[in-house]
Design a protein around this motif. Structure first.
Motif, PDB file in Angstrom:
ATOM      1  N   ALA A   1       4.404-129.950  23.105  1.00 31.38           N
ATOM      2  CA  ALA A   1       5.219-130.843  23.714  1.00 31.38           C
ATOM      3  C   ALA A   1       6.583-130.363  24.172  1.00 31.38           C
ATOM      4  O   ALA A   1       7.429-131.058  24.924  1.00 31.38           O
ATOM      5  N   CYS A   2       6.758-129.062  24.130  1.00 30.56           N
ATOM      6  CA  CYS A   2       7.948-128.197  24.543  1.00 30.56           C
ATOM      7  C   CYS A   2       8.304-128.609  26.030  1.00 30.56           C
ATOM      8  O   CYS A   2       7.238-128.143  26.784  1.00 30.56           O
ATOM      9  N   PRO A   3       9.213-128.721  26.536  1.00 26.57           N
ATOM     10  CA  PRO A   3       9.531-129.064  27.877  1.00 26.57           C
ATOM     11  C   PRO A   3       9.485-127.833  29.063  1.00 26.57           C
ATOM     12  O   PRO A   3       9.393-127.871  30.119  1.00 26.57           O
ATOM     13  N   VAL A   4       9.453-126.543  28.286  1.00 26.42           N
ATOM     14  CA  VAL A   4       9.435-125.227  28.978  1.00 26.42           C
ATOM     15  C   VAL A   4       7.989-124.534  28.691  1.00 26.42           C
ATOM     16  O   VAL A   4       7.516-124.855  27.462  1.00 26.42           O
ATOM     17  N   ARG A   5       7.573-123.744  29.618  1.00 19.79           N
ATOM     18  CA  ARG A   5       6.314-122.895  29.155  1.00 19.79           C
ATOM     19  C   ARG A   5       6.732-121.766  28.141  1.00 19.79           C
ATOM     20  O   ARG A   5       7.700-121.103  28.452  1.00 19.79           O
ATOM     21  N   LEU A   6       5.867-121.901  27.200  1.00 23.32           N
ATOM     22  CA  LEU A   6       6.089-120.766  26.042  1.00 23.32           C
ATOM     23  C   LEU A   6       5.354-119.407  26.457  1.00 23.32           C
ATOM     24  O   LEU A   6       4.107-119.549  26.785  1.00 23.32           O
TER      25      LEU A   6
END
Length: 376
Positions: free
Chosen positions: A334-339
């Motif tokens: 659910a992180c708003p940036v690409r991991l």
């Protein structure tokens, strides 16, 4: 020596805080070609379609990790106006052609100078230290997961960016997005790094500014995007993570070491716990800290056992803290940036991000219950 190109902007692309993507047509011995370039408008002004630009393509031409960018050095036919007179005499990227002058939180002209003049105590502030910028969003995801699970207000998380990688904080889309989504309260750029919400001279004054000026409940400290490595034990910019542990401890903070873990890196020295973590925390960090050992399950059980065994020697000076990773897969997804770390995403190398998130979980548990703020 810099490799220069003269070019013309053909397309203005994506924009984020402090940075602007461009497609630039350049002349090469074999003919014209189009390269992706990055401009920092606060340094070089605002290029538009048709603007002639001078580019540095040194790292791009060598295939180094610049994100595939050429960099705009100047718009020679459309120089920006002189900046207005303002306070601040901290020069960053010193004695380079693109040195810039900023107002430091710790300098005499700043409103915060009196607050920081005799400051010497972080008062137990949890500081999560990592050697790679890619750990930042995963750590914050772990922090938010733990506070939400405990029914507590989200803490004020401040990122202290050191100068081992990118110098402009503007290069990081991750930082820009985490600030927009209020996952980060502020960014403090220290040393030669610049472009944060607050500027500071050293890691020490940057940590104090994070605590006293930005009112951080928790800090994540790591170098900016990119890093410099030579395939040797000591020739890696992330070795400074050990010094950051020392700085935190000297100032009365609570240092938390995030292990660099991988189950997919093809290089033997980075499998399990990276040799860089073992060097930074085992050889450089003299002040005791909490080293978070992730408890990985399922298909990562074997990796978990390897990490536990490799981390054991660190117990000679530090406290090993085992943290379960249940529920962190969803939090990371659910992180708003690409991991992404070393070109590998969450699916390719989940252990890397779970280890960082586990460090965030532990740090969140160290935030006193009377601190933190309600999420926006």
């Amino acid at each position: 020596m810099m490799t220069w190109r003269d070019g013309v902007v053909r397309r203005v692309g994506a924009r984020w805080s402090g940075a602007l993507e461009l497609d630039v047509e350049i002349d090469e011995p074999s003919g014209t070609s189009l390269v992706r370039a990055l401009a920092y408008p606060d340094l070089v002004g605002e290029p538009w379609v048709g603007t002639r630009v001078l580019l540095s393509i040194s790292a791009l031409s060598r295939g180094l990790g610049t994100g595939g960018y050429a960099f705009v050095v100047a718009c020679p036919d459309d120089l920006p106006p002189d900046p207005p007179a303002r306070a601040g005499h901290l020069v960053k990227a010193r004695y380079t052609p693109l040195q810039t002058m900023v107002l430091g939180a710790d300098e005499q002209e700043a409103d915060s100078h009196a607050l920081l003049a005799d400051a010497d105590d972080l008062d137990g502030l949890p500081v999560v230290v990592a050697d790679l910028h890619s750990a930042l969003p995963a750590i914050v995801a772990g922090v938010r997961h733990e506070t939400e699970r405990a029914g507590r207000p989200a803490p004020r998380v401040v990122y202290v960016m050191t100068d081992g990688g990118a110098l402009p904080a503007w290069f990081s889309r991750t930082v820009a997005t985490l600030r927009e989504r209020e996952w980060l309260t502020a960014t403090v750029t220290v040393g030669q790094a610049f472009g944060g919400d607050l500027e500071a001279v050293t890691v020490h004054s940057g940590l104090l500014a994070a605590r006293l000026v930005a009112r951080a409940d928790l800090v994540v400290l790591a170098q900016g995007p990119g890093n410099l490595g030579t395939g040797t034990r000591w020739g890696f910019s992330g070795v400074s993570a050990g010094e950051a542990i020392n700085a935190t401890g000297v100032l009365g903070g609570r240092p938390v070491a995030s292990l660099r873990v991988s189950g997919a890196d093809p290089r033997q020295r980075h499998q399990g716990v990276s040799h860089h973590s073992l060097t930074a925390y085992g050889r450089v960090a003299m002040h005791p800290c909490d080293v978070v050992v992730p408890e990985l399950t399922g298909s990562l059980t074997e990796l978990s056992e390897t990490v536990r065994a490799q981390a054991q020697p660190l117990a000679a000076r530090h406290r090993l803290v085992t943290v379960a990773t249940d529920g962190l897969d969803d939090a990371l997804a659910a992180c708003p940036v690409r991991l992404s770390t070393m070109g590998r995403g969450l699916a390719e190398d989940p252990g890397a991000f779970l280890a960082a998130a586990a460090a965030g979980v532990h740090a969140a548990r160290l935030v006193p219950r009377d601190e933190g703020r309600q999420p926006a």
